[in-house]
Design a protein around this motif. Structure first.
Motif, short mmCIF file in Angstrom:
data_model
loop_
_atom_site.label_atom_id
_atom_site.label_comp_id
_atom_site.label_asym_id
_atom_site.label_seq_id
_atom_site.Cartn_x
_atom_site.Cartn_y
_atom_site.Cartn_z
N ARG A 75 0.88 -1.33 0.04
CA ARG A 75 -0.03 -0.20 0.06
C ARG A 75 1.09 1.26 0.09
O ARG A 75 1.65 1.43 1.02
CB ARG A 75 -0.94 0.12 1.36
N THR A 130 -9.60 -8.23 -5.05
CA THR A 130 -9.65 -7.88 -3.64
C THR A 130 -10.57 -8.92 -3.05
O THR A 130 -11.55 -9.21 -3.79
CB THR A 130 -10.24 -6.54 -3.60
N ILE A 131 -10.30 -9.52 -2.12
CA ILE A 131 -11.11 -10.56 -1.27
C ILE A 131 -12.47 -9.71 -1.05
O ILE A 131 -13.44 -10.64 -0.66
CB ILE A 131 -10.58 -11.21 -0.13
N ASP A 132 -12.35 -8.40 -0.87
CA ASP A 132 -13.59 -7.91 -0.44
C ASP A 132 -14.95 -8.00 -1.35
O ASP A 132 -15.96 -7.50 -1.09
CB ASP A 132 -13.40 -6.12 0.04
N MET A 174 -12.94 -10.80 7.69
CA MET A 174 -12.62 -9.33 6.91
C MET A 174 -13.64 -8.76 6.07
O MET A 174 -14.86 -9.19 5.61
CB MET A 174 -11.26 -9.60 6.06
N GLY A 175 -13.42 -7.39 6.28
CA GLY A 175 -14.45 -6.52 5.54
C GLY A 175 -14.64 -5.30 6.21
O GLY A 175 -15.61 -5.08 7.12
N ARG A 176 -13.75 -4.23 5.75
CA ARG A 176 -13.73 -2.88 6.54
C ARG A 176 -15.11 -2.24 6.33
O ARG A 176 -15.80 -1.62 7.11
CB ARG A 176 -12.60 -2.17 6.41
N HIS A 255 -5.76 -12.52 8.76
CA HIS A 255 -5.31 -12.54 7.57
C HIS A 255 -5.30 -14.19 7.05
O HIS A 255 -4.68 -14.06 5.95
CB HIS A 255 -3.71 -11.92 7.60
O1 F6P Z 1 -9.03 -5.08 1.14
C1 F6P Z 1 -8.78 -6.30 1.53
C2 F6P Z 1 -8.71 -6.31 2.96
O2 F6P Z 1 -8.23 -7.51 3.31
C3 F6P Z 1 -9.76 -6.01 4.03
O3 F6P Z 1 -11.03 -6.72 4.00
C4 F6P Z 1 -9.03 -5.65 5.36
O4 F6P Z 1 -9.81 -4.58 6.07
C5 F6P Z 1 -8.03 -5.05 4.75
O5 F6P Z 1 -7.63 -5.51 3.62
C6 F6P Z 1 -6.92 -5.23 5.70
O6 F6P Z 1 -5.74 -4.76 5.37
P1 F6P Z 1 -4.08 -5.07 5.58
O7 F6P Z 1 -3.57 -6.26 5.35
O8 F6P Z 1 -3.24 -3.83 5.06
O9 F6P Z 1 -4.24 -4.65 7.28
#
Ligand code: F6P
Length: 326
Positions: A75, A130-132, A174-176, A255
């Motif tokens: 990122r 993206t997994i989202d 996951m899923g912000r 993760h």
């Molecule tokens: O965008 C994918 C994702 O796995 C989201 O579901 C999660 O909130 C975020 O990435 C976590 O990101 P990082 O691995 O940078 O903590």
């Protein structure tokens, strides 16, 4: 129409199973069409640092079954600045790159669109990875299917122990901003309740729901990480004192949902989207995303993919879940 000779491929943002099959398809489709390919390591950071290498047919051998991304990802905040973008552009021009395939989610596409508007002489096609599963213009994004299956496997295991001990489990997935994994894994895993960022479930409603199902020997509540009450631990703390019939436990899957060998669906989707991305570039397209809609490959402008948040949590699924989990 610009005649493309050299394509750069990168993965950016959170990794997702299916990225490797997609990279493989990009490289082999480009080489089949007599184009050169360079791989960019660590997403946009690699563009800025000129961290690239030439890719050949054999560079992508035996990667279909690998989770993560062989190109690595990051990122990258610097790419959001004008200076960062300029460095990336200079590096690409020095290598005579005239097109890019970027595989990632909304952050990746935001960077790609900005870059491409500043430097339109480098064509850009995005692949939803993206997994989202939260991009408009594709029914599915790479990694979503694999991640959902990983969650279901975990739910099944937790159900065994929950049932043996008569326990109530809160499982955080996951899923912000997206409840896609939570909803679908919740349905497939028979969750008693599902809590999502997109809809507000009151604690009273949750308690009523859990208490209104008599004779259950266990209950599982799936909580998406971006849900309004602050996550599984916070909800469990409140509910614990109110529901005495169960012992309450919390599991955060974290993760592990991002890893693992891609499912057949994600391998095929990655292959189709990678192949389509290169063909789109060869047809003179830019600033677009290749996506899957109703089992056909469709192009959507990056702008549209980003600006419309597709509400993928179909009402009928929510309604069905409430009925089936009684
Ligand atoms: O965008 C994918 C994702 O796995 C989201 O579901 C999660 O909130 C975020 O990435 C976590 O990101 P990082 O691995 O940078 O903590």
């Amino acid at each position: 129409m610009q005649n493309i000779r050299k394509i750069a491929v990168l993965t950016s943002g959170g990794d997702a199973p299916g990225m490797n099959p997609c990279i493989r398809a990009v490289v082999r489709t480009a080489i089949y069409n007599n184009k050169e390919v360079i791989g960019v390591r660590q997403g946009y950071q690699g563009l800025i640092d000129n961290n690239t290498y030439p890719m050949h047919t054999r560079s992508v051998s035996n990667i279909l079954a690998l989770g993560g991304t062989i190109l690595k990802t990051a990122r990258c905040l610097e790419f959001r600045t004008d200076e960062g973008q300029e460095k990336a552009y200079r590096n690409l021009k020095a290598q005579e790159v005239d097109a890019m395939v970027v595989i990632g989610g909304d952050g990746t596409f935001t960077g790609a669109l900005r870059f491409s508007r500043r430097y339109p002489d480098i064509a850009v096609i995005g692949v939803p990875g993206t997994i989202d599963n939260d991009l408009y213009g594709s029914d599915y994004t790479l990694g979503f299917d694999t991640a959902t299956n990983t969650v279901i496997e975990a739910i099944d295991k937790i159900r065994d122990t929950a049932d043996s001990h008569d326990r109530l489990f809160f499982i955080e997935v996951m899923g912000r901003d997206s409840g896609c994994i939570a909803l679908r894994a919740g349905i497939a895993g028979g969750a008693e309740a599902i809590m999502l960022p997109e809809t507000e479930t009151g604690i009273e409603d949750l308690i009523n729901k859990l208490e209104s199902s008599p004779n259950k020997s266990s209950s599982i509540v799936i909580v998406a990480e971006g849900e309004h009450h602050g996550g599984a631990y916070d909800i469990a703390k409140i509910v614990k004192d109110r529901i005495k019939s169960y012992h309450t436990k919390v599991t955060i899957l974290g993760h592990l949902q991002r890893g693992g060998s891609p499912s057949s669906f994600d391998r095929i989707l990655g292959s189709r989207l990678g192949y389509a991305a290169v063909n789109a570039l060869l047809q003179g397209e830019s600033q677009k995303m290749v996506g899957l809609r109703g089992n056909a490959i469709k192009l959507t402008s990056l702008e549209e993919a980003l600006s419309q948040h597709e509400f993928k949590l179909e009402d009928d699924l929510m309604e069905m879940t409430n009925i089936l989990s009684i």
